[in-house]
Scaffold this motif. Structure first.
Motif, PDB file in Angstrom:
ATOM      1  N   LEU A  34       0.823  -1.211   0.000  1.00  0.00           N
ATOM      2  CA  LEU A  34       0.000   0.000   0.000  1.00  0.00           C
ATOM      3  C   LEU A  34       0.856   1.259   0.000  1.00  0.00           C
ATOM      4  O   LEU A  34       0.532   2.255  -0.662  1.00  0.00           O
ATOM      5  N   ASP A  35       1.958   1.225   0.747  1.00  0.00           N
ATOM      6  CA  ASP A  35       2.827   2.390   0.840  1.00  0.00           C
ATOM      7  C   ASP A  35       3.890   2.386  -0.259  1.00  0.00           C
ATOM      8  O   ASP A  35       4.181   3.427  -0.865  1.00  0.00           O
ATOM      9  N   LEU A  36       4.446   1.207  -0.533  1.00  0.00           N
ATOM     10  CA  LEU A  36       5.515   1.102  -1.522  1.00  0.00           C
ATOM     11  C   LEU A  36       5.053   1.528  -2.906  1.00  0.00           C
ATOM     12  O   LEU A  36       5.777   2.185  -3.650  1.00  0.00           O
ATOM     13  N   TYR A  37       3.810   1.179  -3.232  1.00  0.00           N
ATOM     14  CA  TYR A  37       3.272   1.499  -4.549  1.00  0.00           C
ATOM     15  C   TYR A  37       2.375   2.733  -4.559  1.00  0.00           C
ATOM     16  O   TYR A  37       1.752   3.042  -5.579  1.00  0.00           O
ATOM     17  N   GLY A  38       2.301   3.426  -3.445  1.00  0.00           N
ATOM     18  CA  GLY A  38       1.473   4.632  -3.386  1.00  0.00           C
ATOM     19  C   GLY A  38      -0.007   4.355  -3.540  1.00  0.00           C
ATOM     20  O   GLY A  38      -0.751   5.167  -4.100  1.00  0.00           O
ATOM     21  N   LEU A  39      -0.460   3.215  -3.010  1.00  0.00           N
ATOM     22  CA  LEU A  39      -1.846   2.807  -3.228  1.00  0.00           C
ATOM     23  C   LEU A  39      -2.838   3.433  -2.247  1.00  0.00           C
ATOM     24  O   LEU A  39      -4.042   3.429  -2.502  1.00  0.00           O
ATOM     25  N   ARG A  40      -2.346   3.971  -1.128  1.00  0.00           N
ATOM     26  CA  ARG A  40      -3.276   4.615  -0.191  1.00  0.00           C
ATOM     27  C   ARG A  40      -3.958   5.809  -0.850  1.00  0.00           C
ATOM     28  O   ARG A  40      -5.175   5.995  -0.749  1.00  0.00           O
ATOM     29  N   ALA A  41      -3.152   6.623  -1.520  1.00  0.00           N
ATOM     30  CA  ALA A  41      -3.714   7.799  -2.192  1.00  0.00           C
ATOM     31  C   ALA A  41      -4.669   7.375  -3.307  1.00  0.00           C
ATOM     32  O   ALA A  41      -5.710   8.008  -3.521  1.00  0.00           O
ATOM     33  N   LYS A  42      -4.329   6.291  -3.993  1.00  0.00           N
ATOM     34  CA  LYS A  42      -5.207   5.831  -5.062  1.00  0.00           C
ATOM     35  C   LYS A  42      -6.547   5.359  -4.508  1.00  0.00           C
ATOM     36  O   LYS A  42      -7.614   5.677  -5.055  1.00  0.00           O
ATOM     37  N   LEU A  43      -6.509   4.611  -3.407  1.00  0.00           N
ATOM     38  CA  LEU A  43      -7.748   4.152  -2.786  1.00  0.00           C
ATOM     39  C   LEU A  43      -8.604   5.334  -2.351  1.00  0.00           C
ATOM     40  O   LEU A  43      -9.832   5.343  -2.544  1.00  0.00           O
ATOM     41  N   ALA A  44      -7.953   6.329  -1.758  1.00  0.00           N
ATOM     42  CA  ALA A  44      -8.696   7.514  -1.311  1.00  0.00           C
ATOM     43  C   ALA A  44      -9.320   8.237  -2.495  1.00  0.00           C
ATOM     44  O   ALA A  44     -10.473   8.680  -2.434  1.00  0.00           O
ATOM     45  N   ALA A  45      -8.561   8.352  -3.585  1.00  0.00           N
ATOM     46  CA  ALA A  45      -9.074   9.026  -4.780  1.00  0.00           C
ATOM     47  C   ALA A  45     -10.245   8.261  -5.390  1.00  0.00           C
ATOM     48  O   ALA A  45     -11.116   8.858  -6.036  1.00  0.00           O
ATOM     49  N   LEU A  46     -10.270   6.950  -5.152  1.00  0.00           N
ATOM     50  CA  LEU A  46     -11.361   6.131  -5.669  1.00  0.00           C
ATOM     51  C   LEU A  46     -12.557   6.096  -4.717  1.00  0.00           C
ATOM     52  O   LEU A  46     -13.551   5.419  -4.981  1.00  0.00           O
ATOM     53  N   GLY A  47     -12.449   6.827  -3.621  1.00  0.00           N
ATOM     54  CA  GLY A  47     -13.577   6.932  -2.698  1.00  0.00           C
ATOM     55  C   GLY A  47     -13.607   5.885  -1.613  1.00  0.00           C
ATOM     56  O   GLY A  47     -14.612   5.746  -0.903  1.00  0.00           O
TER      57      GLY A  47
END
Length: 234
Positions: A207-220
């Motif tokens: 989640l952190d290594l690939y920057g997926l937290r921000a992506k999840l947040a952007a997806l709602g």
């Protein structure tokens, strides 16, 4: 179909193919931009085997392996035979006797978009094979086809002399003229994955290594506590 047997086809440089093979199907497929994979329908009859070589192609009629026998003559050390049919076929078009003939010529394995048989014998002799089916149903030798022409397998075009790599993950084709570039790209991917592996082994989350937290947040997507979820109205 033109009934031909093409001789003297140029092949990818075997030393480069061997280096590419060592990196594995998944890595090479990704390095090619997710191209060249022959699909999940081709499965190995053995476990833990990786094979690579230069393609000799055989285009057969369903239920007829005449052109597999013709292709054997065109095979040389370092080749990997690729067989397909003009329409879907699951008959056992290849077995232990043909494998014995190919092994004597230094062929490294077979990829067949049809059926094969004599599985126990093929495993015992260590002849690598990937197929779309396993079937005791035999074939005839009556109908002409073609050898060393471009063929379509799993939606991918394979030309004689292309690099073929196969392992537990399936089969990938690298065009003859792209082997050097594919090798460089695959090596770069391996180096990048090693850094990723170290980070994950050290406890970092994808989640952190690939920057997926921000992506999840952007997806709602929201993070909520179990208590809030149990009583959403407070």
């Amino acid at each position: 179909m033109r009934n031909v047997i093409v001789t003297g086809v140029p092949r990818a440089e075997l030393a480069l193919v061997d280096q590419l093979t060592a990196l594995g199907v998944a890595t090479v497929h990704e390095a090619l931009g997710r191209a060249g994979y022959l699909g999940p329908g081709l499965r190995p009859i053995q476990d833990g085997t990786r094979a690579g070589g230069t393609a000799v192609t055989a285009l057969c009629w369903p239920g007829d392996n005449l052109m597999v026998h013709a292709a054997a003559e065109q095979c040389q050390a370092g080749d990997l035979l690729v067989v397909t049919t003009t329409s879907p076929c699951t008959d056992g078009m290849f077995g232990e006797l043909l494998a014995t003939s190919l092994a004597a010529r230094g062929v490294r394995g077979i990829v067949i978009e049809a059926g094969l048989r004599d599985v126990a014998e093929l495993r015992a002799m260590g002849f690598p094979a990937w197929s779309a089916a396993i079937s005791a149903q035999g074939t005839v030798k009556e109908t002409p086809g073609a050898v060393n022409v471009p063929v379509s397998v799993g939606g991918q075009i394979i030309r004689p002399g292309d690099a073929i790599i196969a392992d537990d993950d399936g089969v990938v084709c690298v065009p003859r003229g792209e082997v050097s570039q594919a090798l460089a790209a695959a090596r770069a991917r391996v180096a990048k994955e090693e850094q990723t592996r170290k980070a994950l082994a050290g406890g970092q989350l994808g989640l952190d290594l690939y920057g997926l937290r921000a992506k999840l947040a952007a997806l709602g997507v929201e993070w909520v506590t179990a208590a809030d979820e149990a009583d959403p109205h407070g």
